[in-house]
Write a protein that holds these residues in place. Structure first.
Motif, PDB file in Angstrom:
ATOM      1  N   UNK A 144      30.861  41.473  37.915  1.00 46.36           N
ATOM      2  CA  UNK A 144      30.381  42.806  37.582  1.00 46.36           C
ATOM      3  C   UNK A 144      31.123  43.899  38.334  1.00 46.36           C
ATOM      4  N   UNK A 145      32.059  43.508  39.200  1.00 48.60           N
ATOM      5  CA  UNK A 145      32.807  44.494  39.981  1.00 48.60           C
ATOM      6  C   UNK A 145      33.720  45.292  39.046  1.00 48.60           C
ATOM      7  N   UNK A 146      33.861  46.588  39.319  1.00 43.06           N
ATOM      8  CA  UNK A 146      34.641  47.430  38.412  1.00 43.06           C
ATOM      9  C   UNK A 146      36.131  47.125  38.451  1.00 43.06           C
ATOM     10  N   UNK A 147      36.596  46.356  39.454  1.00 45.89           N
ATOM     11  CA  UNK A 147      38.017  45.988  39.507  1.00 45.89           C
ATOM     12  C   UNK A 147      38.266  44.577  38.985  1.00 45.89           C
ATOM     13  N   UNK A 149      38.134  43.412  35.925  1.00 40.50           N
ATOM     14  CA  UNK A 149      38.966  43.422  34.718  1.00 40.50           C
ATOM     15  C   UNK A 149      40.435  43.609  35.073  1.00 40.50           C
ATOM     16  N   UNK A 150      40.723  44.414  36.104  1.00 39.59           N
ATOM     17  CA  UNK A 150      42.113  44.581  36.558  1.00 39.59           C
ATOM     18  C   UNK A 150      42.651  43.273  37.117  1.00 39.59           C
ATOM     19  N   UNK A 151      41.807  42.551  37.849  1.00 39.24           N
ATOM     20  CA  UNK A 151      42.220  41.253  38.383  1.00 39.24           C
ATOM     21  C   UNK A 151      42.552  40.281  37.247  1.00 39.24           C
ATOM     22  N   UNK A 152      41.745  40.273  36.194  1.00 35.31           N
ATOM     23  CA  UNK A 152      42.018  39.398  35.049  1.00 35.31           C
ATOM     24  C   UNK A 152      43.344  39.759  34.385  1.00 35.31           C
ATOM     25  N   UNK A 207      46.397  33.005  45.084  1.00 35.94           N
ATOM     26  CA  UNK A 207      46.739  34.082  46.012  1.00 35.94           C
ATOM     27  C   UNK A 207      46.175  35.409  45.537  1.00 35.94           C
ATOM     28  N   UNK A 208      46.283  35.682  44.228  1.00 37.46           N
ATOM     29  CA  UNK A 208      45.722  36.916  43.684  1.00 37.46           C
ATOM     30  C   UNK A 208      44.206  36.942  43.826  1.00 37.46           C
ATOM     31  N   UNK A 209      43.567  35.802  43.635  1.00 40.95           N
ATOM     32  CA  UNK A 209      42.111  35.734  43.769  1.00 40.95           C
ATOM     33  C   UNK A 209      41.688  36.058  45.199  1.00 40.95           C
ATOM     34  N   UNK A 210      42.362  35.458  46.161  1.00 40.22           N
ATOM     35  CA  UNK A 210      42.034  35.730  47.558  1.00 40.22           C
ATOM     36  C   UNK A 210      42.305  37.192  47.910  1.00 40.22           C
ATOM     37  N   UNK A 211      43.345  37.766  47.348  1.00 45.33           N
ATOM     38  CA  UNK A 211      43.645  39.180  47.593  1.00 45.33           C
ATOM     39  C   UNK A 211      42.549  40.068  47.012  1.00 45.33           C
ATOM     40  N   UNK A 212      42.070  39.716  45.816  1.00 43.07           N
ATOM     41  CA  UNK A 212      40.995  40.478  45.183  1.00 43.07           C
ATOM     42  C   UNK A 212      39.731  40.451  46.041  1.00 43.07           C
ATOM     43  N   UNK A 213      39.370  39.259  46.532  1.00 38.81           N
ATOM     44  CA  UNK A 213      38.166  39.133  47.345  1.00 38.81           C
ATOM     45  C   UNK A 213      38.325  39.847  48.694  1.00 38.81           C
ATOM     46  N   UNK A 214      39.516  39.760  49.282  1.00 38.62           N
ATOM     47  CA  UNK A 214      39.741  40.414  50.575  1.00 38.62           C
ATOM     48  C   UNK A 214      39.721  41.930  50.436  1.00 38.62           C
ATOM     49  N   UNK A 215      40.369  42.436  49.395  1.00 39.25           N
ATOM     50  CA  UNK A 215      40.452  43.890  49.200  1.00 39.25           C
ATOM     51  C   UNK A 215      39.077  44.483  48.917  1.00 39.25           C
ATOM     52  N   UNK A 216      38.230  43.720  48.223  1.00 38.26           N
ATOM     53  CA  UNK A 216      36.899  44.216  47.861  1.00 38.26           C
ATOM     54  C   UNK A 216      35.799  43.556  48.683  1.00 38.26           C
TER      55      UNK A 216
END
Length: 229
Positions: A144-147, A149-152, A207-216
Motif C-alpha cells: 500500500x506504500x505510495x512508492x 508501484x515505482x519499485x515494481x 538488491x532493489x527490494x532491499x533498497x526499497x525497504x531501506x529507503x522507506x
C-alpha cells in the motif's frame, strides 16, 4: 474542444495529423465505492473496459478463479477476489457494515497472488478465514506504500533490459520458452528459474527490494533487513 464551442477562437478545420491514430491505453483500474442504503460500505475494483455481466465473464475459458470469505451480513463479512488466468488480481469486491481501508484494498489490483503472501495456496490450505484481517496484517503494508508501484516498474525494467549488448533479456527468454496457447509445464518453469538465477537478475531484484525497504524504513519498520539478526 474549446474551439468547437467558442466562436471568438480561430476555428480548426481538422484535428492535428499526429492525433488521428492515438488509441488510449488504460492501465489503472475502475474503482467504484461508497456507502449503500442500510449502512453498507461497498468497494468494487475491476479492469478498465466496458461493463460485462458477471455470468458472461464466468463463461469465458480464461476467466480464472474466484476466492471469497464471509457473506453479506455474516461474520466475517463479504470479500471476493477474482484471479485471472495469469494469477494476478483482476477484481476486488468488498461489502461490509464496518468501514475498511478502501484505498489500500484498491492497491491489490494487478498484483500476482504470490506477492500477496502466497494467497492462493494459503486459501486452499484453509489458512485464510477472513480477507479483511488477512490484508490488514503487517506483511501487506508495503503493498500500500505510495512508492511500491515505482519499485515494481524498476523491477520490470531490470527484467526487460538486456544485461549486455547482444544478449537476450529475461523477458526475451520467457517469450522464447512460453507458448501463449499452451500452459507452461514444470520443466519450462525450472528452465526459466535457472535462467533467472544465472543471469544475475535474481540478485539485482533482491538488491532493489532491499533498497526499497531501506529507503522507506521510516514507514516500513516491520520488515527485517540485513544485519538485524
Amino acid at each position: 474542444m474549446l474551439r468547437l464551442f467558442d466562436p471568438t477562437l480561430d476555428q480548426q478545420s481538422a484535428p492535428p495529423e499526429e492525433s488521428l491514430n492515438l488509441i488510449p491505453i488504460y492501465r489503472n483500474p475502475k474503482i467504484q465505492g461508497g456507502i449503500l442504503p442500510g449502512g453498507y460500505y461497498y468497494l468494487h475494483v475491476s479492469k478498465p473496459g466496458l461493463d460485462v455481466p458477471l455470468s458472461t465473464q464466468m463463461e469465458q475459458p480464461d476467466y480464472g478463479k474466484e476466492y471469497m470469505t464471509g457473506s453479506v451480513g455474516g461474520d466475517p463479512e463479504y470479500f471476493r477476489i477474482h484471479i485471472n488466468q495469469y494469477n494476478t488480481v483482476e477484481t476486488v469486491t468488498c461489502l461490509s457494515v464496518k468501514p475498511f481501508p478502501a484505498n489500500n484494498f484498491a492497491c491489490l489490483y494487478g498484483l500476482h497472488e504470490r506477492s500477496l503472501n502466497n494467497m492462493v495456496s494459503r486459501y486452499e490450505e484453509k489458512l485464510i478465514k477472513d480477507f479483511y484481517s488477512y490484508f490488514m496484517e503487517t506483511w501487506s503494508l508495503s503493498l500500500y506504500h505510495d512508492r511500491f508501484s515505482d519499485f515494481r516498474d524498476e523491477v520490470r525494467e531490470l527484467l526487460i533490459t538486456s544485461p549486455t549488448e547482444g544478449k537476450d533479456s529475461v523477458e526475451d527468454k520467457v517469450r522464447q520458452v512460453v507458448d501463449e496457447d499452451v500452459p507452461m509445464n514444470e520443466s519450462q518453469k525450472k528452465q526459466l528459474m535457472e535462467i533467472y538465477a544465472s543471469s544475475g537478475s535474481k540478485r539485482a531484484v533482491e538488491t532493489r527490494l532491499l533498497s526499497f525497504l531501506s529507503y522507506n524504513y521510516y514507514h516500513l519498520p516491520m520488515y527485517a533487513k540485513p544485519g538485524m539478526v
